[in-house]
Design a protein around this motif. Structure first.
Motif, PDB file in Angstrom:
ATOM      1  N   ARG A 148     -15.710  22.821 -38.567  1.00  0.00           N
ATOM      2  CA  ARG A 148     -15.180  23.208 -37.251  1.00  0.00           C
ATOM      3  C   ARG A 148     -14.987  24.723 -37.167  1.00  0.00           C
ATOM      4  NH1 ARG A 148      -9.161  21.747 -34.992  1.00  0.00           N
ATOM      5  NH2 ARG A 148      -9.275  22.948 -33.071  1.00  0.00           N
ATOM      6  N   LEU A 149     -14.344  25.295 -38.215  1.00  0.00           N
ATOM      7  CA  LEU A 149     -14.132  26.744 -38.236  1.00  0.00           C
ATOM      8  C   LEU A 149     -15.454  27.503 -38.267  1.00  0.00           C
ATOM      9  CD1 LEU A 149     -11.125  26.936 -40.725  1.00  0.00           C
ATOM     10  CD2 LEU A 149     -11.058  27.290 -38.252  1.00  0.00           C
ATOM     11  N   LYS A 150     -16.405  26.953 -38.991  1.00  0.00           N
ATOM     12  CA  LYS A 150     -17.722  27.593 -39.062  1.00  0.00           C
ATOM     13  C   LYS A 150     -18.394  27.589 -37.684  1.00  0.00           C
ATOM     14  CE  LYS A 150     -22.081  27.422 -41.641  1.00  0.00           C
ATOM     15  NZ  LYS A 150     -22.844  26.687 -42.684  1.00  0.00           N
ATOM     16  N   PHE A 151     -18.267  26.464 -36.996  1.00  0.00           N
ATOM     17  CA  PHE A 151     -18.855  26.333 -35.654  1.00  0.00           C
ATOM     18  C   PHE A 151     -18.188  27.296 -34.671  1.00  0.00           C
ATOM     19  CE2 PHE A 151     -18.623  24.375 -31.441  1.00  0.00           C
ATOM     20  CZ  PHE A 151     -19.979  24.322 -31.146  1.00  0.00           C
ATOM     21  N   ILE A 152     -16.828  27.359 -34.773  1.00  0.00           N
ATOM     22  CA  ILE A 152     -16.094  28.268 -33.873  1.00  0.00           C
ATOM     23  C   ILE A 152     -16.488  29.717 -34.137  1.00  0.00           C
ATOM     24  CG2 ILE A 152     -13.793  29.171 -33.319  1.00  0.00           C
ATOM     25  CD1 ILE A 152     -12.716  26.348 -33.813  1.00  0.00           C
ATOM     26  N   ASN A 181     -20.990  39.288 -24.532  1.00  0.00           N
ATOM     27  CA  ASN A 181     -20.048  40.237 -23.948  1.00  0.00           C
ATOM     28  C   ASN A 181     -20.519  41.674 -24.135  1.00  0.00           C
ATOM     29  OD1 ASN A 181     -18.211  38.373 -22.927  1.00  0.00           O
ATOM     30  ND2 ASN A 181     -17.129  38.192 -24.875  1.00  0.00           N
ATOM     31  N   GLU A 182     -21.156  41.925 -25.301  1.00  0.00           N
ATOM     32  CA  GLU A 182     -21.700  43.269 -25.547  1.00  0.00           C
ATOM     33  C   GLU A 182     -22.820  43.596 -24.559  1.00  0.00           C
ATOM     34  OE1 GLU A 182     -22.872  43.138 -29.606  1.00  0.00           O
ATOM     35  OE2 GLU A 182     -20.844  43.518 -30.405  1.00  0.00           O
ATOM     36  N   ILE A 183     -23.632  42.560 -24.251  1.00  0.00           N
ATOM     37  CA  ILE A 183     -24.704  42.763 -23.261  1.00  0.00           C
ATOM     38  C   ILE A 183     -24.108  43.109 -21.899  1.00  0.00           C
ATOM     39  CG2 ILE A 183     -26.554  41.597 -21.991  1.00  0.00           C
ATOM     40  CD1 ILE A 183     -27.073  39.952 -24.536  1.00  0.00           C
ATOM     41  N   GLU A 199     -21.722  34.489 -30.947  1.00  0.00           N
ATOM     42  CA  GLU A 199     -22.636  34.431 -29.800  1.00  0.00           C
ATOM     43  C   GLU A 199     -21.980  34.973 -28.537  1.00  0.00           C
ATOM     44  OE1 GLU A 199     -23.845  30.401 -29.506  1.00  0.00           O
ATOM     45  OE2 GLU A 199     -25.183  30.466 -31.252  1.00  0.00           O
ATOM     46  N   LEU A 200     -20.702  34.586 -28.329  1.00  0.00           N
ATOM     47  CA  LEU A 200     -19.991  35.093 -27.160  1.00  0.00           C
ATOM     48  C   LEU A 200     -19.803  36.603 -27.228  1.00  0.00           C
ATOM     49  CD1 LEU A 200     -17.229  32.380 -26.668  1.00  0.00           C
ATOM     50  CD2 LEU A 200     -19.113  32.875 -25.132  1.00  0.00           C
ATOM     51  N   LYS A 201     -19.539  37.102 -28.445  1.00  0.00           N
ATOM     52  CA  LYS A 201     -19.364  38.540 -28.616  1.00  0.00           C
ATOM     53  C   LYS A 201     -20.643  39.287 -28.255  1.00  0.00           C
ATOM     54  CE  LYS A 201     -17.923  42.032 -31.980  1.00  0.00           C
ATOM     55  NZ  LYS A 201     -17.545  42.298 -33.393  1.00  0.00           N
ATOM     56  N   VAL A 223     -21.091  27.880 -18.836  1.00  0.00           N
ATOM     57  CA  VAL A 223     -21.594  26.620 -19.409  1.00  0.00           C
ATOM     58  C   VAL A 223     -21.321  26.574 -20.897  1.00  0.00           C
ATOM     59  CG1 VAL A 223     -23.676  25.282 -19.877  1.00  0.00           C
ATOM     60  CG2 VAL A 223     -23.334  26.298 -17.632  1.00  0.00           C
ATOM     61  N   ALA A 224     -21.550  27.726 -21.585  1.00  0.00           N
ATOM     62  CA  ALA A 224     -21.339  27.762 -23.040  1.00  0.00           C
ATOM     63  C   ALA A 224     -19.874  27.503 -23.377  1.00  0.00           C
ATOM     64  CB  ALA A 224     -21.780  29.115 -23.591  1.00  0.00           C
TER      65      ALA A 224
END
Length: 957
Positions: free
Chosen positions: A551-555, A566-568, A561-563, A509-510
């Motif tokens: 945009r770059l800041k948001f990315i 993924n670590e979890i 957050e994705l990292k 979803v994210a």
């Protein structure tokens, strides 16, 4: 739904089921809105009504109730409009729907008249599909057996495809209940199931499986039924369906499993419903029904806290929907839970609420009677047996007046408890027996009925029946305990799996949300760029720079957050790997720590037996030998199960003789059979069978089966029978091991093939064993594309069958087999005369055993002992040896290091044969021995003959 008899249940399903995977799909809510709005044109309204019931997709049950019974409308209104406007093509279906309306309201004569008109009209219209749907079993004079048979023959003559599921189901129903031909009915039901499976008509498959179960047809075992259901699940999961379809499917699946007393499977399916409903925030009827069903199942097996949690959640959602049926049902379910927990105040509070809601519900008198029966249960708990009996007598009068089968089994259970409290023991026993004979009870109901029986019999002084019923009661309690413990494990496992699924879905979803936002942001920037370009080029560049920055800041923020997520996931993965590693290490340590002392016990015992002890000493030594052999079998079984589950079993593909293999097994097991006074016989084909495959695994399977047969046979014969047949380019071997032992009940045949399971609770105490032998055999057979089954009757012996396909042997294979047999030929101990052996072993007892065994077996053998690898290297500098027997786990320098150092020597000792002698028998440990440079491997406790053979082969080479 256990309060309905099978006949009534089938009738109900045939009324509401018209679900087959073809035809146009209609918006049922829209059709109902057209029908219910009296401001609409009457022709449009009756067309919507007819369209709803004429469709060939499955409407929701709640929508059906709205169409047939609503506050200001009913089925007869639609019929009147159709007659008024001469819509004769509508009349067939509308008559049978009106018949259902009259039946619900208790007007059976009028219901029969309408049904007769409807079926007659449908046959004239050649609407065979709906004729079959609505020709359900009525006690109507218009539908005697002769007429129904005529109708079915007419439809059969018009069917293009005679294996239509609904036709076979109705035909089977007619054979069973009108002509009393249960065997012929079972044939029809089987045809219906096979056709439904082939045509993917899953609602009809569910109905067919339910019919098979309740009519005691034995065409399908639990394994067959589960196979069909797994096909349905696999098909459904492979489709990209709307979540509502999945909710509907898994709700029906959980209902079927629950009705079949397969609670773990029912709970898994129910959890799927909860997940879809909660993910999409759809808390409608199916969601509430599943919560209530989970609560009832947990209540049945005594998980009262879990049951209370689900029922309270169901009550909350029912109140949000403002649905009195669901609210009342939750109140009754909660009352039953608190009665079981003996919480009288809570039970009284929720019962009062249920009675208040259901007292005035004219459309559901059964609901009010259900609440009254629960009130009788509460009165029994409070000791008000007279009030309880008055209540139950009123309910019985209602049932007789309405010809209703509502909650019959529960009614007998409550009545028997009431009579027990009133000390009317004959009536208590009579009602309990009636409840048991109906065979429609869950575990909780049966437990209550047998408890009443044994208590009433005890009060009457009938201790024989009291004991018999008490045993049944304890057996059911044990089953509930097993389920209760199993359900807790299942619940935790489901929570873990669904938390992982939620994590995966949240990542999807994210990502989708991020992609949408990026696309939108990109389009917005382009529009701004074009617009601002026309105004001021500088403003355009400034706005673009600002937009790009954000945009770059948001990315970057999203990537962080994705990292983290993924670590979890990676941490969970590492945790699982660590768990698997710990399991492997535990098995390795367990194997070594148990096998090491076992080697000393077994070896010393064999040595003492050979040295001709006194007769009284021989008795004890034989007991030690048998006990150590039994313990070694248990250890090997546990390791085998671990290797099979880990997928580490490797199958050999070598030629071998079936005749020689079976005769060797006969020789091995003959002594064990003779110890019990049994005969062990072989029935072999006159011509030997040579095949390509794994002889060791086949030998293990047959020994397991023969060992079980001998164990469970007190007197008589155990027979090994071998037959074969050619199937295409393979030979299908069929082995049967039969005995004259204790036998197995029909309903326990599937249980015995599960790990750590035995047919009866007292088996391990009486005969010993872990319940792993048959499980291992089944897994080994299935690894070789075979199958295993059992034929048995309690007290009349058993026949275990298995088949395995083998490749046919070519001339080249036969030569290879001769070469292998020749290379494997055992040399005699005299050929090893004067052999010099270096024994590297740190355990003094194991060293003593190995030394004595070798000295007893080999003439003039010289055995030199080294306590660790370092000492062994020193002895090699001063002495010459023919072979080294190397332990693995030793202090200072272990066997792996010692072997590598020997192989690194510059003299002839570098090629010295080395055999690993270790208690670590896992495949990884064996591979590690070969990687270190050892030539062969012998596990502890070791077989002296095997050790001598391997020593001889290596010295000869």
């Amino acid at each position: 739904m256990n309060h309905l008899t099978f006949k009534k249940y089938l009738t109900l399903l045939l009324v509401v089921t018209s679900s087959f995977a073809f035809g146009q799909h209609f918006n049922n809510d829209s059709l109902y809105n057209v029908w219910s709005n009296k401001k609409n044109n009457d022709l449009e309204r009756v067309k919507a009504y007819f369209t709803f019931f004429n469709q060939k997709t499955q409407p929701n049950n709640e929508i059906i109730k709205k169409f047939i019974i609503s506050e200001n409308l009913n089925a007869e209104d639609a019929l009147s409009i159709a007659q008024k406007y001469h819509k004769t093509d509508y009349l067939g279906i509308l008559y049978v729907i009106a018949a259902s309306y009259q039946e619900i309201n208790g007007n059976l004569n009028k219901a029969c008249d309408y049904a007769n008109l409807g079926i007659t009209k449908l046959l004239e219209q050649k609407d065979d599909f709906h004729t079959l749907i609505y020709i359900r079993g009525r006690d109507c004079p218009q539908f005697d057996s002769q007429r129904i048979e005529t109708i079915l023959n007419l439809i059969n003559s018009r069917l293009e495809e005679p294996n239509i599921p609904i036709f076979n189901l109705v035909s089977g129903y007619f054979q069973h209940y009108n002509l009393n031909h249960p065997e012929k009915a079972c044939e029809y039901y089987s045809k219906a199931i096979e056709a439904a499976l082939k045509q993917k008509q899953f609602d009809m498959l569910f109905l067919g499986l339910w019919v098979i179960k309740n009519t005691k047809c034995n065409q399908y075992s639990l394994t067959d039924i589960d196979r069909m259901l797994q096909l349905i699940i696999k098909d459904k999961e492979s489709q990209n369906l709307d979540y509502k379809d999945y909710i509907d499917f898994y709700s029906k699946l959980s209902q079927f499993y629950a009705a079949s007393d397969q609670y773990p499977n029912a709970m898994r399916a129910a959890q799927k419903v909860l997940w879809y409903a909660e993910t999409y925030k759809d808390y409608q009827g199916d969601y509430i029904e599943v919560l209530q069903r989970l609560g009832r199942m947990h209540n049945d097996i005594g998980n009262y806290n879990e049951a209370e949690k689900y029922q309270l959640k169901a009550l909350k959602r029912a109140k949000e929907l403002d649905d009195l049926n669901y609210i009342g049902g939750s109140y009754i379910n909660l009352t039953n839970i608190y009665i079981n927990k003996k919480e009288k105040n809570n039970a009284q509070k929720f019962l009062d609420s249920a009675i208040y809601i259901m007292r005035d519900k004219k459309e559901c008198e059964n609901c009010y009677m259900s609440a009254r029966r629960v009130r009788a249960r509460l009165n029994n708990l409070l000791g008000n047996y007279k009030d309880a009996l008055d209540e139950l007598n009123d309910i019985q009068k209602f049932i007789e007046r309405k010809e209703n089968h509502f909650e019959t089994t529960q009614l007998y259970g409550t009545l028997s408890t009431t009579y027990l409290g009133l000390k009317q023991y004959d009536k208590a026993i009579a009602n309990a027996q009636k409840g048991i004979q109906l065979n429609e009870n869950n575990l909780s109901d049966n437990s209550n009925l047998f408890e009443v029986l044994y208590q009433a019999s005890e009060k009457q002084g009938d201790y024989k029946n009291a004991l018999k019923n008490y045993k049944q009661y304890v057996k059911i309690q044990d089953s509930m305990s097993v389920l209760r413990n199993g359900e807790e494990t299942t619940r935790l496992e489901l929570e873990r799996k669904f938390s992982q699924q939620r994590l995966t879905d949240s990542l999807k979803v994210a990502k989708q949300k991020l992609q949408t936002q990026l696309t939108f942001q990109n389009q917005l920037n382009k529009q701004k760029f074009v617009k601002n370009l026309l105004i001021v080029l500088g403003c355009c560049l400034l706005l673009f720079a600002i937009g790009l920055y954000y945009r770059l800041k948001f990315i970057k923020k999203t990537e962080i957050e994705l990292k983290k997520k993924n670590e979890i996931i990676e941490a969970e993965k590492q945790k699982a790997q660590a768990s698997e590693k710990a399991k492997h290490q535990f098995l390795a340590n367990m194997s070594h720590e148990i096998r090491t002392p076992m080697n000393a016990i077994k070896g010393m015992t064999d040595i003492l037996i050979r040295r001709k002890p006194r007769k009284d000493q021989m008795t004890y030594l034989n007991a030690i030998k048998q006990s150590s052999d039994s313990l070694l079998i248990i250890i090997d079984d546990i390791l085998d199960i671990s290797k099979i589950e880990a997928g580490k079993i490797e199958l050999k593909n070598q030629p071998f003789s079936i005749y020689e293999l079976v005769n060797n097994i006969h020789t091995t097991m003959q002594f064990k059979a003779e110890e019990k006074g049994l005969q062990l016989k072989n029935n072999l084909p006159p011509k030997d069978i040579i095949v390509l495959g794994d002889a060791t695994k086949l030998k293990q399977i047959i020994i397991n089966l023969v060992g079980n047969a001998i164990k469970f046979t007190e007197n008589g014969i155990v027979t090994i029978t071998v037959t074969s047949e050619h199937v295409e380019d393979k030979l299908k071997l069929h082995v049967t091991v039969s005995d004259t032992g204790i036998g197995i009940d029909q309903n326990l045949k599937e249980k015995i093939f599960k790990s750590f399971e035995q047919a009866y609770t007292d088996t391990s105490r009486k005969y010993g064993g872990t319940g792993l032998g048959l499980s291992i055999s089944k897994k080994l057979i299935e690894l070789q594309n075979g199958k295993i089954w059992v034929e048995s009757k309690k007290g009349q012996g058993s026949q275990f069958h298995f088949t395995i396909p083998y490749k046919l042997v070519t001339d080249t294979d036969k030569e290879q087999g001769k070469t292998i047999a020749k290379s494997d030929k055992i040399m005699t101990s005299s050929q090893l005369k004067n052999t010099k052996i270096l024994l590297v072993e740190d355990n003094q007892f194991n060293a003593m055993v190995a030394k004595d065994e070798l000295e007893d077996a080999i003439e003039n053998v010289f055995v030199e002992l080294a306590e660790n690898g370092l000492i062994a290297l020193e002895k090699l500098k001063t002495q010459k040896f023919d072979i080294v027997l190397m332990d693995v786990q030793m202090p200072i320098m272990n066997g792996y290091q010692a072997t590598k150092n020997i192989r690194a020597l510059t003299n002839d000792d570098a090629k010295l044969p080395i055999i690993a002698m270790t208690a670590n028998v896992l495949k990884d440990e064996i591979d590690r021995c070969y990687e270190a440079g050892m030539n062969d491997f012998v596990g502890k406790p070791f077989n002296t003959t095997e050790l001598l053979n391997k020593i001889a082969k290596l010295i000869k080479n």
